[in-house]
Design an enzyme around this catalytic site. Structure first.
Site, mmCIF file in Angstrom:
data_model
loop_
_atom_site.group_PDB
_atom_site.id
_atom_site.type_symbol
_atom_site.label_atom_id
_atom_site.label_comp_id
_atom_site.label_asym_id
_atom_site.label_seq_id
_atom_site.Cartn_x
_atom_site.Cartn_y
_atom_site.Cartn_z
ATOM 1 N N ASP A 286 76.541 50.711 21.300
ATOM 2 C CA ASP A 286 77.125 49.585 22.025
ATOM 3 C C ASP A 286 76.085 48.895 22.895
ATOM 4 O OD1 ASP A 286 79.609 49.914 20.923
ATOM 5 O OD2 ASP A 286 80.437 51.040 22.619
ATOM 6 N N ASP B 154 77.105 54.772 25.445
ATOM 7 C CA ASP B 154 77.081 54.655 23.985
ATOM 8 C C ASP B 154 75.844 53.852 23.583
ATOM 9 O OD1 ASP B 154 77.606 53.328 21.325
ATOM 10 O OD2 ASP B 154 79.380 54.606 21.456
ATOM 11 N N THR C 246 88.425 64.738 16.387
ATOM 12 C CA THR C 246 87.814 66.047 16.096
ATOM 13 C C THR C 246 86.359 66.135 16.526
ATOM 14 O OG1 THR C 246 87.079 65.371 13.887
ATOM 15 C CG2 THR C 246 89.314 66.239 14.081
#
Length: 209
Positions: free
Chosen positions: A203, A200, A108
């Site tokens: 990360d 990211d 979502t």
């Protein structure tokens, strides 16, 4: 109405370029995030109030200025926001640090909260919410909701890279919040990543995938 400030300082833009480079490893990435956070803090604290004082130099007395005792708080959105905290504390070491844990549901793209620990006197502090990336704006809006519900009356958002969609979402939900960013990128892709962005941030900070 809160303002959106894009900090175009040459040092900020140079370090941001190094940060984006896919060849930049975790150690250098962490150092760059910390340095950029410090540079953005310099701008985000420009409106702190001062009071007059007197100090004795080796030559004579000097009438000068100090911060007027304003209480500050830094609230990183976990986990990537942690990378910005040390750089900010290097400039405002008396600030208290809270933490808000949010992750983005991959289906979502809406934020889900899992942790919150804030300074008990948050209502007395000017709060800086920090997160390297302002993508959909969902996490930033949720984080601002949390600190406002806890009693904060003064909130600023400090990010490194933003998408237009994220800025729009924050301004719609919290028009009183000032936003400080180093760059506004082009758009979000189908996965909610900023393009061109830097991947990211969590990360790359912590060496995970």
């Amino acid at each position: 109405m809160g303002n959106v400030t894009v900090i175009n300082h040459p040092l900020v833009q140079h370090k941001l370029t190094l940060l984006r480079d896919e060849k930049t490893g975790s150690k250098e990435f962490r150092e760059l995030v910390s340095e950029l956070a410090m540079l953005l803090t310099y701008e985000a604290t420009r409106d702190l109030t001062l009071s007059e004082t007197t100090v004795k130099t080796p030559v004579a007395e000097a009438r000068t200025q100090v911060l007027s005792g304003k209480k500050l708080g830094i609230v990183p959105i976990l986990r990537a926001g942690l990378g910005m905290v040390d750089g900010m504390l290097s400039l405002i070491p008396a600030a208290k640090v809270g933490h808000i844990g949010l992750y983005r549901d991959p289906e979502t793209l809406t934020p889900v909260d899992y942790y919150c620990k804030l300074p008990p006197d948050i209502s007395e502090r000017d709060i800086f919410i920090v997160d390297p990336m302002l993508a959909t704006g969902g996490s930033a809006v949720a984080g601002i909701n949390v600190v406002k519900r806890a009693g904060s009356k003064s909130v600023k958002l400090v990010c490194l890279i933003a998408a237009p969609e994220g800025i729009k979402a924050v301004r719609a939900a919290h028009p009183d919040v000032d936003v400080f960013i180093a760059a506004v990128d082009d758009h979000l892709n189908d996965h909610g990543y900023i393009v061109p962005g830097l991947g990211d941030a969590g990360d790359r900070l912590f060496g995970t995938k």
